[in-house]
Design an enzyme around this catalytic site. Structure first.
Site, PDB file in Angstrom:
ATOM      1  N   SER A 129       9.855 -24.602   0.654  1.00 40.03           N
ATOM      2  CA  SER A 129      10.937 -24.844  -0.297  1.00 40.03           C
ATOM      3  C   SER A 129      11.227 -23.533  -1.010  1.00 40.03           C
ATOM      4  O   SER A 129      10.375 -22.629  -1.046  1.00 40.03           O
ATOM      5  CB  SER A 129      10.495 -25.906  -1.317  1.00 40.03           C
ATOM      6  OG  SER A 129      11.377 -25.962  -2.415  1.00 40.03           O
ATOM      7  N   TYR A 142       3.869 -28.931  -8.049  1.00 43.19           N
ATOM      8  CA  TYR A 142       4.657 -28.852  -6.813  1.00 43.19           C
ATOM      9  C   TYR A 142       4.877 -27.401  -6.415  1.00 43.19           C
ATOM     10  O   TYR A 142       4.672 -27.028  -5.248  1.00 43.19           O
ATOM     11  CB  TYR A 142       5.996 -29.561  -6.998  1.00 43.19           C
ATOM     12  CG  TYR A 142       6.909 -29.428  -5.801  1.00 43.19           C
ATOM     13  CD1 TYR A 142       6.578 -30.016  -4.585  1.00 43.19           C
ATOM     14  CD2 TYR A 142       8.098 -28.703  -5.877  1.00 43.19           C
ATOM     15  CE1 TYR A 142       7.401 -29.887  -3.481  1.00 43.19           C
ATOM     16  CE2 TYR A 142       8.930 -28.580  -4.775  1.00 43.19           C
ATOM     17  CZ  TYR A 142       8.581 -29.172  -3.584  1.00 43.19           C
ATOM     18  OH  TYR A 142       9.388 -29.041  -2.484  1.00 43.19           O
TER      19      TYR A 142
END
Length: 271
Positions: A129, A142
């Site tokens: 990501s 995260y």
């Protein structure tokens, strides 16, 4: 015949990418905790996998090899976002985030590498990501998982090159999936009622905004990029997708930290 093992194949990017691999005539094994949805994908062999359990990862690789032959391409697509303040997120939930997004992925890599080495070829695609390039408030665990996945991918790439194996990363920004709703559920659980409640409410509003929806990449576009990263003869080390993705990484690299912090606060609407 190329054999692909892809995780997270029950929904979202993983499911679309698995279908695309199968559509190209490849042998595809799709792995997830729940395999009912995978069984409905034409040409995709379902296999159960719990990324929190190393034995499950080892079994998934062994079963894939037994059913479909040696693994040529491993795609680590499964993952989720553990959102909430660093202070309020329980360490049990933090561990689960790292187990699923990092340790589970690496367990599959470890199990698949011997076969790839023996064959003298292979490809590992780790779906990361933009969150692996820079961090924002309320997503610390995260971001930590994606930072770790990026670092391990870079180290791994240097280690396995000698065996004819390549490693590449796919870095989406925002994608139109249920991932955001799941992340907001975790945010609500951790930080909706404590000292970070106002910040959490602002983040929920940001993710619900029509403006953000217009910036999201489609699932199909990201899935197609995953397939390209897996099958192109000479892959890039990183594939980014999303409006302004390269600019965001450049700003995170070039701006002083506090200037980037201020820009991030303004983006999310924090005080």
């Amino acid at each position: 015949m190329t054999t692909v093992l892809i995780t997270g194949a029950s929904s979202g990017i993983g499911a679309r990418a698995a279908a695309r691999f199968a559509g190209r005539g490849l042998t595809v094994v799709g792995a997830a905790r729940s395999i009912d949805a995978i069984a409905r994908l034409d040409g995709v062999i379902p296999i159960e996998l719990d990324l929190r359990d190393e034995a499950s990862a080892t079994h998934a690789v062994a079963e894939t090899t037994r059913i479909a032959g040696p693994i040529d391409v491993l795609v680590n697509c499964a993952g989720y976002g553990e959102f909430g303040s660093v202070e309020e997120t329980s360490l049990d939930h933090a561990r689960q985030q790292l187990e699923v997004n990092v340790l589970g992925a690496m367990a599959l890599v470890r199990a698949a590498l011997p076969g790839m080495r023996e064959a003298g070829r292979g490809r590992v695609v780790n779906v990361s990501s933009l969150a692996g390039e820079f961090a924002a408030p309320l997503g610390g665990w995260y971001h930590a998982s994606k930072f770790a996945l990026e670092a391990l991918s870079d180290s791994l790439r240097g280690e396995v090159r000698q065996f004819g194996i390549d490693v590449t990363l796919v870095q989406p920004s925002y994608v139109a999936t249920e991932w955001h709703e799941t992340a907001m559920v975790h945010l609500e659980r951790a930080s909706a009622r404590g000292p970070y409640a106002e910040m959490a409410a602002t983040m929920r509003a940001y993710f619900a905004s029509p403006g953000l929806a217009r910036q999201m990449s489609t699932v199909d576009a990201v899935a197609e990029l995953v397939v390209r990263a897996a099958l192109t003869p000479k892959p890039k080390t990183r594939y980014r997708i999303g409006p302004g993705a390269n600019l965001a990484v450049a700003l995170a690299t070039l701006l002083p930290d506090r200037a980037f912090d201020a820009m991030t606060r303004k983006q999310f609407g924090y005080a």
